[in-house]
Design a protein around this motif. Structure first.
Motif, PDB file in Angstrom:
ATOM      1  N   ARG A   1       0.760  -1.286  -0.146  1.00 25.55           N
ATOM      2  CA  ARG A   1      -0.142   0.026   0.086  1.00 25.55           C
ATOM      3  C   ARG A   1       0.881   1.281   0.112  1.00 25.55           C
ATOM      4  NH1 ARG A   1      -4.565  -0.851   4.516  1.00 25.55           N
ATOM      5  NH2 ARG A   1      -5.080   1.121   3.763  1.00 25.55           N
ATOM      6  N   CYS A   2       0.392   2.257  -0.430  1.00 22.16           N
ATOM      7  CA  CYS A   2       1.077   3.586  -0.686  1.00 22.16           C
ATOM      8  C   CYS A   2       1.195   4.194   0.906  1.00 22.16           C
ATOM      9  CB  CYS A   2       0.397   4.505  -1.540  1.00 22.16           C
ATOM     10  SG  CYS A   2       1.093   6.016  -1.610  1.00 22.16           S
ATOM     11  N   ALA A   3       2.440   4.582   1.041  1.00 24.32           N
ATOM     12  CA  ALA A   3       2.514   5.018   2.347  1.00 24.32           C
ATOM     13  C   ALA A   3       2.130   6.545   2.661  1.00 24.32           C
ATOM     14  CB  ALA A   3       4.194   5.266   2.573  1.00 24.32           C
ATOM     15  N   VAL A   4       1.688   7.032   1.547  1.00 23.19           N
ATOM     16  CA  VAL A   4       1.033   8.421   1.508  1.00 23.19           C
ATOM     17  C   VAL A   4      -0.427   8.088   1.811  1.00 23.19           C
ATOM     18  CG1 VAL A   4       0.735  10.779   0.602  1.00 23.19           C
ATOM     19  CG2 VAL A   4       2.791   9.597   0.599  1.00 23.19           C
ATOM     20  N   CYS A   5      -1.182   7.829   0.600  1.00 27.40           N
ATOM     21  CA  CYS A   5      -2.672   7.660   0.560  1.00 27.40           C
ATOM     22  C   CYS A   5      -3.189   6.183   0.769  1.00 27.40           C
ATOM     23  CB  CYS A   5      -3.102   8.074  -0.893  1.00 27.40           C
ATOM     24  SG  CYS A   5      -2.526   6.907  -2.121  1.00 27.40           S
ATOM     25  N   GLY A   6      -2.357   5.304   0.912  1.00 22.50           N
ATOM     26  CA  GLY A   6      -2.831   4.028   1.430  1.00 22.50           C
ATOM     27  C   GLY A   6      -3.654   3.061   0.421  1.00 22.50           C
TER      28      GLY A   6
ATOM     29  N   LEU B   1       5.010   3.797  -2.758  1.00 23.02           N
ATOM     30  CA  LEU B   1       4.311   4.682  -3.154  1.00 23.02           C
ATOM     31  C   LEU B   1       3.577   4.406  -4.593  1.00 23.02           C
ATOM     32  CD1 LEU B   1       7.041   7.742  -2.843  1.00 23.02           C
ATOM     33  CD2 LEU B   1       4.835   7.212  -1.268  1.00 23.02           C
ATOM     34  N   CYS B   2       2.374   4.991  -4.363  1.00 24.33           N
ATOM     35  CA  CYS B   2       1.426   4.803  -5.431  1.00 24.33           C
ATOM     36  C   CYS B   2       2.113   5.626  -6.835  1.00 24.33           C
ATOM     37  CB  CYS B   2       0.137   5.226  -5.601  1.00 24.33           C
ATOM     38  SG  CYS B   2      -0.223   6.925  -5.389  1.00 24.33           S
ATOM     39  N   ARG B   3       1.580   5.377  -8.065  1.00 25.87           N
ATOM     40  CA  ARG B   3       2.180   6.139  -9.037  1.00 25.87           C
ATOM     41  C   ARG B   3       2.212   7.699  -9.010  1.00 25.87           C
ATOM     42  NH1 ARG B   3       1.251   1.748 -13.486  1.00 25.87           N
ATOM     43  NH2 ARG B   3       2.195  -0.039 -12.042  1.00 25.87           N
ATOM     44  N   LEU B   4       1.080   8.134  -8.560  1.00 26.34           N
ATOM     45  CA  LEU B   4       0.863   9.560  -8.058  1.00 26.34           C
ATOM     46  C   LEU B   4       1.944  10.177  -7.312  1.00 26.34           C
ATOM     47  CD1 LEU B   4      -0.808  12.410  -9.004  1.00 26.34           C
ATOM     48  CD2 LEU B   4      -2.101  11.616  -7.121  1.00 26.34           C
ATOM     49  N   HIS B   5       1.755   9.515  -6.317  1.00 31.16           N
ATOM     50  CA  HIS B   5       2.669  10.055  -5.236  1.00 31.16           C
ATOM     51  C   HIS B   5       4.180   9.819  -5.383  1.00 31.16           C
ATOM     52  CE1 HIS B   5      -1.118  10.081  -2.884  1.00 31.16           C
ATOM     53  NE2 HIS B   5      -0.746  11.474  -2.830  1.00 31.16           N
ATOM     54  N   HIS B   6       4.685   8.373  -6.113  1.00 33.88           N
ATOM     55  CA  HIS B   6       5.836   8.229  -6.470  1.00 33.88           C
ATOM     56  C   HIS B   6       6.343   9.410  -7.396  1.00 33.88           C
ATOM     57  CE1 HIS B   6       8.934   5.334  -8.193  1.00 33.88           C
ATOM     58  NE2 HIS B   6       9.577   6.313  -7.671  1.00 33.88           N
TER      59      HIS B   6
END
Ligand SMILES: [Zn+2]
Length: 338
Positions: free
Chosen positions: A224-229, A258-263
Motif C-alpha cells: 500500500r502507498c505510504a501516503v494515501c494507502g 508509493l502509488c504512481r501519483l505519489h511516487h
C-alpha cells in the motif's frame, strides 16, 4: 499430490507479477489450455506451467530428491521471434518456481517427457531467492533456474539470460551472496568467449541483487502507498535517496512504497517526507506551478495528504531519517524547511 490446474497456475503467476508492479494483459480468451499468452509491461510471453511433483516410477527407482514436471498435451515448445517462451513449474513444497530452457525443447525426443530439478535446488531458492542447477541432457547441459515468486519479474526482465551459462551454474550462489566475487569470477578464465558469457551472467546476478529492493519494500508496506494507502496494483518501491545519487542503497530503509501519483510527486520534489515522517507540499510549488498554469488540482492534492506517512509495522523497515533528510536536499527543498 494433486496439482494446480493450469488456469489457476496462470492466475497465480499473473498475481505474482502484478504484486511487483508489472502491468499484465492476457492475449486472447482464457481457454485454460497451454500455453497462455501474456503481455507483461511491453514484452510478450508464451507461458507453459506445470506443477512440480516428486519423481515417478516405483519407490527406489529414482533419487529421493528428484522433482519434475511431466509435460502433457503439447508436442514441443513454441518459439516465436517477438515473444519469449517460458517453460516452468510451481513447487508447492518449496514455494518456488523453476524454469527450464525453452530453446532446448523445441522438439521432444519422446512423447510426454519430464524435466527434472533437484529438491535441494528448490529449497535453496526458497531460502535465498534464486538457485540454479546444471542438468545434463542428451543435447548437452541445460541450466535450470529456481526462484521465489518475489523474483518472477526479474526473471522475465533480465533473468532468462541466465540459461546461457549452464557451465557456470555453481558460481551463481557465490555471486548472489557476495558482489566481491565478480572480479575473481571474470578473471579466472581469460578466453574471450568465457569472459563474454561470464560478463553477461554477472550483469544478470547484479540485476537480481537490485531486484530484492522492490519486493522487500512492497512487503514491508503491505503493498500500500505510504501516503494515501491505496493498493490497487498501482504501488511502486521508490528510492528515498535516488539511485543515481552517491550513497543511495537498496536497503529497505532507503525505500518507500508509493502509488504512481505519489511516487512521481516525491521524485520531482513536489511532495516531501520529513525525517519525523511528516508529509508536505514543497513551499515554492504553488507559485511555480501557477506561473506555468499547471496548478490545477493542487489544493485537492494537498488537502488529501495525511499528516504523517503510513509506516511499516516492523520498526527495522521504517525509512531512515538520515536518508529522508538527504532526499529533501537532493530534490531542492530549502534547508530551513527540513
Ligand atoms: Zn498514493
Amino acid at each position: 499430490m494433486a496439482g494446480l490446474r493450469f488456469a489457476r497456475l496462470i492466475d497465480q503467476f499473473v498475481a505474482d507479477l502484478e504484486r511487483q508492479g508489472a502491468t499484465v494483459f492476457r492475449e486472447g480468451l482464457p481457454t485454460g489450455e497451454r500455453p497462455a499468452r501474456l503481455r507483461v509491461d511491453d514484452r510478450r510471453y508464451i507461458v507453459l506451467l506445470w506443477t512440480i511433483t516428486p519423481g515417478g516410477g516405483p519407490p527406489g527407482t529414482r533419487p529421493a530428491t528428484e522433482r519434475r514436471i511431466q509435460i502433457t498435451k503439447v508436442s514441443g515448445l513454441p518459439l516465436e521471434p517477438d515473444a519469449r517462451t517460458l517453460v516452468g513449474g510451481w513447487s508447492r513444497e518449496s514455494a518456488v518456481y523453476a524454469f527450464w530452457d525453452s530453446r532446448r525443447h523445441v522438439v521432444f525426443s519422446q512423447k510426454s517427457p519430464s524435466f527434472q530439478v533437484d529438491s535441494r535446488t528448490l529449497d535453496q531458492a526458497g531460502s535465498v531467492g534464486l538457485a540454479t542447477q546444471n542438468r545434463p541432457t542428451r543435447e548437452g547441459p541445460e541450466l535450470v533456474v529456481a526462484l521465489r515468486p518475489d523474483f518472477l519479474l526479474w526473471y522475465l526482465q533480465a533473468g532468462t539470460n541466465i540459461h546461457n551459462a549452464p557451465e557456470d551454474a555453481d558460481a551463481v550462489a557465490g555471486l548472489i551472496a557476495n558482489a566481491e566475487e565478480e572480479r575473481a569470477f571474470l578473471d579466472s578464465d581469460p578466453s574471450p568467449p568465457v569472459v563474454a558469457r561470464r560478463f553477461d551472467l554477472v550483469q544478470v546476478i547484479r540485476a537480481f541483487r537490485h531486484a530484492q529492493f522492490r519486493p522487500t519494500v512492497l512487503r514491508a508496506y503491505s503493498y500500500r502507498c505510504a501516503v494515501c494507502g491505496i493498493a490497487l496494483k498501482l504501488v511502486d518501491a521508490a528510492h528515498i535517496v535516488p539511485v543515481a545519487y552517491p550513497g543511495s542503497t537498496d536497503e529497505v530503509t532507503n525505500g518507500l512504497a508509493l502509488c504512481r501519483l505519489h511516487h512521481a510527486a516525491y521524485d520531482t520534489g513536489l511532495l516531501g517526507v520529513f525525517p519525523d515522517y511528516r508529509v508536505a507540499v514543497h513551499p515554492d510549488a504553488p507559485d511555480r506551478l501557477r506561473a506555468v498554469r499547471l496548478a490545477a488540482g493542487l489544493d485537492e492534492f494537498t488537502a488529501a495528504l495525511p499528516p504523517v506517512i503510513h509506516l511499516p509495522g516492523n520498526a527495522e523497515a521504517r525509512p531512515s531519517p538520515a536518508y529522508l533528510r538527504v532526499a529533501l536536499e537532493v530534490r531542492g527543498w530549502p534547508p530551513g524547511a527540513v
